[in-house]
Motif scaffolding. Sequence first.
Motif, PDB file in Angstrom:
ATOM      1  N   GLN A  28       0.830  -1.210   0.000  1.00 18.15           N
ATOM      2  CA  GLN A  28       0.000   0.000   0.000  1.00 18.15           C
ATOM      3  C   GLN A  28       0.866   1.262   0.000  1.00 18.15           C
ATOM      4  OE1 GLN A  28      -3.241   0.017  -0.464  1.00 18.15           O
ATOM      5  NE2 GLN A  28      -3.339  -2.197  -0.411  1.00 18.15           N
ATOM      6  N   TRP A  51      -4.920  10.743  -2.578  1.00 24.52           N
ATOM      7  CA  TRP A  51      -4.759   9.317  -2.850  1.00 24.52           C
ATOM      8  C   TRP A  51      -6.052   8.568  -2.524  1.00 24.52           C
ATOM      9  CZ3 TRP A  51      -2.520   5.821  -5.508  1.00 24.52           C
ATOM     10  CH2 TRP A  51      -2.382   4.505  -5.088  1.00 24.52           C
ATOM     11  N   LEU A  55      -8.408   6.526  -5.123  1.00 25.09           N
ATOM     12  CA  LEU A  55      -8.783   5.117  -4.963  1.00 25.09           C
ATOM     13  C   LEU A  55     -10.295   4.938  -4.981  1.00 25.09           C
ATOM     14  CD1 LEU A  55      -6.276   3.939  -2.191  1.00 25.09           C
ATOM     15  CD2 LEU A  55      -6.183   3.455  -4.649  1.00 25.09           C
ATOM     16  N   ARG A  59     -10.447   4.469  -9.092  1.00 31.30           N
ATOM     17  CA  ARG A  59     -10.281   3.016  -9.046  1.00 31.30           C
ATOM     18  C   ARG A  59     -11.545   2.304  -8.582  1.00 31.30           C
ATOM     19  NH1 ARG A  59      -5.086   1.222  -7.271  1.00 31.30           N
ATOM     20  NH2 ARG A  59      -6.009  -0.826  -7.473  1.00 31.30           N
ATOM     21  N   LEU A  61     -12.815   1.707  -5.597  1.00 39.07           N
ATOM     22  CA  LEU A  61     -12.704   0.783  -4.482  1.00 39.07           C
ATOM     23  C   LEU A  61     -13.858   1.003  -3.502  1.00 39.07           C
ATOM     24  CD1 LEU A  61      -8.901   0.728  -3.590  1.00 39.07           C
ATOM     25  CD2 LEU A  61     -10.179  -0.839  -5.030  1.00 39.07           C
ATOM     26  N   LEU A  66     -10.624   0.350   1.495  1.00 40.44           N
ATOM     27  CA  LEU A  66      -9.670   1.415   1.817  1.00 40.44           C
ATOM     28  C   LEU A  66      -9.025   1.220   3.183  1.00 40.44           C
ATOM     29  CD1 LEU A  66     -11.619   4.538   0.516  1.00 40.44           C
ATOM     30  CD2 LEU A  66      -9.768   3.312  -0.596  1.00 40.44           C
ATOM     31  N   THR A  69      -5.243   0.421   3.231  1.00 41.27           N
ATOM     32  CA  THR A  69      -4.472   1.585   2.797  1.00 41.27           C
ATOM     33  C   THR A  69      -4.356   2.590   3.934  1.00 41.27           C
ATOM     34  OG1 THR A  69      -5.238   1.309   0.526  1.00 41.27           O
ATOM     35  CG2 THR A  69      -4.380   3.476   1.117  1.00 41.27           C
TER      36      THR A  69
END
Length: 177
Positions: A28, A51, A55, A59, A61, A66, A69
């Motif tokens: 990560q 970031w 994500l 992305r 997610l 998460l 991360t």
Amino acid sequence: MTPLRQRMLHDMQIRNFAETTQQTYLLQVSSFARHFHRSPELLGPEEIRAWLVYLREERKLAPGSLGPTIGALRFLYRVTLKRDWSDEDFPFPRKPVRLPVVLSLEEITAFFESIATLKQRTILMVAYAAGLRVSEAVHLKVTDIDSKRMVIRVNQGKGRKCSRGHLRPNVLPKLML
């Protein structure tokens, strides 16, 4: 291996983190650094926020994805880099609350009756009645089951913890008929 990565790895080993957690956290943090083409030492709360937005939005997610991360970044900045940052610098997204699917006694009975072998049926019934995870059910031994007290000893369950799973007595007798 960079000195920062080595230091973070040592910090996790000192705290006896699981091997998979160590690998996940390092992955990560390296993804975070690669995204910004800079060392995490040079990045701050604004980059963390960017970031997490990337994500989530780009992305796609799920909020629950998460967690690793955020955990990795919290560990890196608070423990390894000794930054005095607050929880607001590492926001956890709220997970949507989902109610579990509750099967009727007829559905459960039909499921267990469809299992071909007695061994497989027994394993699944015990796992269901005690609420065991697959990995916990796979590692059960006969000596782990105390049928008089209706208790199962779970060795090395989630988080490498030992615990006791209590069989739900109102489930097994009805299913074994």
